[in-house]
Design a protein around this motif. Structure first.
Motif, PDB file in Angstrom:
ATOM      1  N   ASP A 196       0.826  -1.197   0.000  1.00  0.00           N
ATOM      2  CA  ASP A 196       0.000   0.000   0.000  1.00  0.00           C
ATOM      3  C   ASP A 196       0.869   1.258   0.000  1.00  0.00           C
ATOM      4  N   PRO A 197       1.555   1.539  -1.125  1.00  0.00           N
ATOM      5  CA  PRO A 197       2.362   2.761  -1.176  1.00  0.00           C
ATOM      6  C   PRO A 197       1.469   3.994  -1.112  1.00  0.00           C
ATOM      7  N   LYS A 198       1.864   4.942  -0.280  1.00  0.00           N
ATOM      8  CA  LYS A 198       1.058   6.139  -0.077  1.00  0.00           C
ATOM      9  C   LYS A 198       1.483   7.300  -0.978  1.00  0.00           C
ATOM     10  N   HIS A 199       2.706   7.265  -1.502  1.00  0.00           N
ATOM     11  CA  HIS A 199       3.177   8.337  -2.366  1.00  0.00           C
ATOM     12  C   HIS A 199       3.126   7.865  -3.827  1.00  0.00           C
ATOM     13  N   PRO A 200       2.673   8.713  -4.752  1.00  0.00           N
ATOM     14  CA  PRO A 200       2.605   8.294  -6.159  1.00  0.00           C
ATOM     15  C   PRO A 200       3.951   7.864  -6.731  1.00  0.00           C
ATOM     16  N   TYR A 201       5.040   8.455  -6.271  1.00  0.00           N
ATOM     17  CA  TYR A 201       6.347   8.055  -6.776  1.00  0.00           C
ATOM     18  C   TYR A 201       6.706   6.645  -6.316  1.00  0.00           C
ATOM     19  N   THR A 202       6.422   6.335  -5.057  1.00  0.00           N
ATOM     20  CA  THR A 202       6.668   4.981  -4.561  1.00  0.00           C
ATOM     21  C   THR A 202       5.838   3.976  -5.357  1.00  0.00           C
ATOM     22  N   ARG A 203       4.591   4.326  -5.630  1.00  0.00           N
ATOM     23  CA  ARG A 203       3.741   3.435  -6.428  1.00  0.00           C
ATOM     24  C   ARG A 203       4.302   3.269  -7.836  1.00  0.00           C
ATOM     25  N   ALA A 229       1.812  24.485  -4.748  1.00  0.00           N
ATOM     26  CA  ALA A 229       1.889  25.657  -3.872  1.00  0.00           C
ATOM     27  C   ALA A 229       3.143  25.664  -3.011  1.00  0.00           C
ATOM     28  N   ALA A 230       3.451  24.541  -2.365  1.00  0.00           N
ATOM     29  CA  ALA A 230       4.589  24.477  -1.443  1.00  0.00           C
ATOM     30  C   ALA A 230       5.033  23.024  -1.307  1.00  0.00           C
ATOM     31  N   PRO A 231       6.331  22.786  -1.020  1.00  0.00           N
ATOM     32  CA  PRO A 231       6.791  21.404  -0.830  1.00  0.00           C
ATOM     33  C   PRO A 231       6.074  20.761   0.353  1.00  0.00           C
ATOM     34  N   PRO A 232       5.511  19.565   0.170  1.00  0.00           N
ATOM     35  CA  PRO A 232       4.804  18.909   1.282  1.00  0.00           C
ATOM     36  C   PRO A 232       5.767  18.420   2.346  1.00  0.00           C
ATOM     37  N   GLU A 233       5.343  18.506   3.590  1.00  0.00           N
ATOM     38  CA  GLU A 233       6.153  18.015   4.710  1.00  0.00           C
ATOM     39  C   GLU A 233       6.031  16.495   4.824  1.00  0.00           C
ATOM     40  N   LEU A 234       7.101  15.871   5.325  1.00  0.00           N
ATOM     41  CA  LEU A 234       7.061  14.434   5.608  1.00  0.00           C
ATOM     42  C   LEU A 234       6.321  14.236   6.923  1.00  0.00           C
ATOM     43  N   THR A 235       5.109  13.705   6.847  1.00  0.00           N
ATOM     44  CA  THR A 235       4.254  13.577   8.029  1.00  0.00           C
ATOM     45  C   THR A 235       3.953  12.113   8.315  1.00  0.00           C
ATOM     46  N   GLU A 236       3.682  11.833   9.569  1.00  0.00           N
ATOM     47  CA  GLU A 236       3.402  10.461   9.992  1.00  0.00           C
ATOM     48  C   GLU A 236       2.043   9.991   9.485  1.00  0.00           C
ATOM     49  N   HIS A 237       2.017   8.741   9.036  1.00  0.00           N
ATOM     50  CA  HIS A 237       0.778   8.066   8.651  1.00  0.00           C
ATOM     51  C   HIS A 237       0.766   6.726   9.380  1.00  0.00           C
ATOM     52  N   GLY A 238       0.283   6.733  10.592  1.00  0.00           N
ATOM     53  CA  GLY A 238       0.350   5.532  11.406  1.00  0.00           C
ATOM     54  C   GLY A 238       1.618   5.526  12.237  1.00  0.00           C
ATOM     55  N   ALA A 239       1.823   4.419  12.941  1.00  0.00           N
ATOM     56  CA  ALA A 239       2.934   4.341  13.894  1.00  0.00           C
ATOM     57  C   ALA A 239       4.294   4.284  13.221  1.00  0.00           C
ATOM     58  N   ALA A 240       4.381   3.689  12.017  1.00  0.00           N
ATOM     59  CA  ALA A 240       5.695   3.444  11.430  1.00  0.00           C
ATOM     60  C   ALA A 240       5.817   3.963  10.002  1.00  0.00           C
ATOM     61  N   ARG A 241       4.854   4.762   9.536  1.00  0.00           N
ATOM     62  CA  ARG A 241       4.878   5.272   8.168  1.00  0.00           C
ATOM     63  C   ARG A 241       5.031   6.783   8.170  1.00  0.00           C
ATOM     64  N   ALA A 242       5.669   7.312   7.137  1.00  0.00           N
ATOM     65  CA  ALA A 242       5.779   8.750   6.941  1.00  0.00           C
ATOM     66  C   ALA A 242       5.708   9.017   5.441  1.00  0.00           C
ATOM     67  N   VAL A 243       4.930  10.025   5.041  1.00  0.00           N
ATOM     68  CA  VAL A 243       4.696  10.322   3.630  1.00  0.00           C
ATOM     69  C   VAL A 243       4.718  11.828   3.415  1.00  0.00           C
ATOM     70  N   ALA A 244       5.328  12.253   2.311  1.00  0.00           N
ATOM     71  CA  ALA A 244       5.333  13.668   1.939  1.00  0.00           C
ATOM     72  C   ALA A 244       4.431  13.850   0.721  1.00  0.00           C
ATOM     73  N   CYS A 245       3.123  13.776   0.948  1.00  0.00           N
ATOM     74  CA  CYS A 245       2.144  13.946  -0.128  1.00  0.00           C
ATOM     75  C   CYS A 245       0.833  14.409   0.499  1.00  0.00           C
ATOM     76  N   ILE A 246       0.282  15.509  -0.015  1.00  0.00           N
ATOM     77  CA  ILE A 246      -0.957  16.028   0.567  1.00  0.00           C
ATOM     78  C   ILE A 246      -2.159  15.168   0.202  1.00  0.00           C
ATOM     79  N   HIS A 247      -1.993  14.274  -0.790  1.00  0.00           N
ATOM     80  CA  HIS A 247      -3.104  13.412  -1.216  1.00  0.00           C
ATOM     81  C   HIS A 247      -2.878  11.959  -0.805  1.00  0.00           C
ATOM     82  N   ALA A 248      -2.010  11.723   0.176  1.00  0.00           N
ATOM     83  CA  ALA A 248      -1.645  10.352   0.537  1.00  0.00           C
ATOM     84  C   ALA A 248      -2.846   9.523   0.985  1.00  0.00           C
ATOM     85  N   ASP A 249      -3.867  10.161   1.545  1.00  0.00           N
ATOM     86  CA  ASP A 249      -5.002   9.414   2.095  1.00  0.00           C
ATOM     87  C   ASP A 249      -6.046   9.034   1.062  1.00  0.00           C
TER      88      ASP A 249
END
Length: 337
Positions: free
Chosen positions: A251-258, A306-326
């Motif tokens: 389940d990659p959350k970033h389009p580049y990872t996918r 608009a601006a570079p997305p921050e690397l934010t936590e998605h769950g206990a062990a995931r982090a994603v820099a994408c505003i559309h990750a969800d």
């Protein structure tokens, strides 16, 4: 992660090339942590910042590269923490081979072509462990046998070995002082697919036997799926996603990872359509004002620029820099979204 588990702690690391008046940001605000006994994979296309990041941590950067900000601390099993970015030459010499070691992608360039393997091993052991020559040869023989090279090859020159044997010899040389951290910079690029798998199996076996941690750098995500505990994906000098290997694959959350995942065929299961990543990697001299992947992203919106997305936590062990990750589309039964 407890303090006792932490081996490497990198915080907000940024590295530029060029002059202060016209800097080229090769690494921007990278933070990562490595546990003891863990294999961390760092994936990304050429120019994503992988090798610059590792060369910074190993203090192998040369001008015009400049560390702009950040910190990198190694917590070895024995001894005090080491500030990798500011250690003086004497402390850095003690750290190398004893606590950190590196395996480069070209073994022919890493090994001294005019010295026998025995001389290269004994030089390291006598300098760092002050071993007599006889004991150093015994240790070198043992390490070569651990990676599947016969003892009769100890006095061979590098050109007398096959490409796979040379690469395994560099791994044995890196591990000869039992370091806490082994960095592998695309170590299987110059060998064929069969030898790649043999080298990977040996690295996993040695890591389990000796207990060292590994940072494995590659552009081939499929290799990391086989050996890494966690993966950090880099793009445009930043980490855009990190997390456990299985989670990033399923389940990659970033389009580049996918895009990286979907660009190679699965080894098992039904046939699936491969989807490459359109366009070219970003020009670091003129990155977009927003997300660096936005020009190539199939899910980009006006908000992404608009601006570079921050690397934010998605769950206990995931982090994603994408505003559309969800809300990335879920893969369908007939293929991948």
């Amino acid at each position: 992660m407890t303090a006792a588990d932490l081996l490497l702690d990198v915080q907000n690391l940024s590295v530029d090339y060029g002059s202060a008046a016209e800097p080229l940001p090769a690494v921007s605000g990278v933070s990562l942590q490595l546990r003891r006994g863990e294999i961390l994979g760092i994936a990304g296309e050429s120019g994503s910042g992988k090798t610059t990041l590792i060369n910074t941590l190993l203090r192998l950067l040369r001008p015009p590269a400049v560390v702009r900000s950040g910190s990198a601390t190694l917590h070895p099993a024995a001894g005090d923490p080491v500030d990798l970015l500011h250690a003086d030459p004497r402390e850095l010499r003690r750290t190398r081979w004893e606590h950190t070691a590196v395996v480069f992608q070209s073994a022919m360039n890493a090994l001294n072509p005019v010295s026998r393997l025995s001389a290269q091993f004994t030089d390291v052991l006598r300098a760092h462990r002050r071993m007599p020559k006889s004991r150093a040869r015994e240790r070198a023989t043992h390490m070569l046998q651990l990676v599947g090279i016969p003892a009769t090859r100890l006095d061979s020159y590098p050109h007398e070995l096959s490409g796979g044997m040379r690469q395994r010899a560099t791994i044995a040389l890196a591990l000869v002082c039992e370091p806490d951290l082994l960095v592998m910079d695309e170590p299987t690029t110059a060998v064929d697919v069969v030898m790649q798998r043999q080298i990977l199996r040996q690295v996993i076996r040695l890591q389990r036997e000796l207990g060292f941690s590994v940072v494995f750098i590659t552009h081939d995500l499929s290799l990391l799926l086989e050996i890494a505990d966690r993966i950090a994906v880099m793009y445009g000098g930043r980490i855009v996603e990190s997390g456990p290997t299985g989670d990033l694959y399923r389940d990659p959350k970033h389009p580049y990872t996918r895009g990286l995942r979907d660009s190679f065929p699965p080894l098992r299961g039904p046939m699936r359509r491969l989807n490459g990543i359109p366009g070219n990697p970003p020009d670091l001299r003129g990155l977009p004002p927003g997300c660096a992947f936005e020009p190539r992203c199939p899910h980009a919106t006006a908000e992404c620029g608009a601006a570079p997305p921050e690397l934010t936590e998605h769950g206990a062990a995931r982090a994603v820099a994408c505003i559309h990750a969800d809300w990335l589309p879920v893969p369908t039964a007939g293929g991948r979204a």
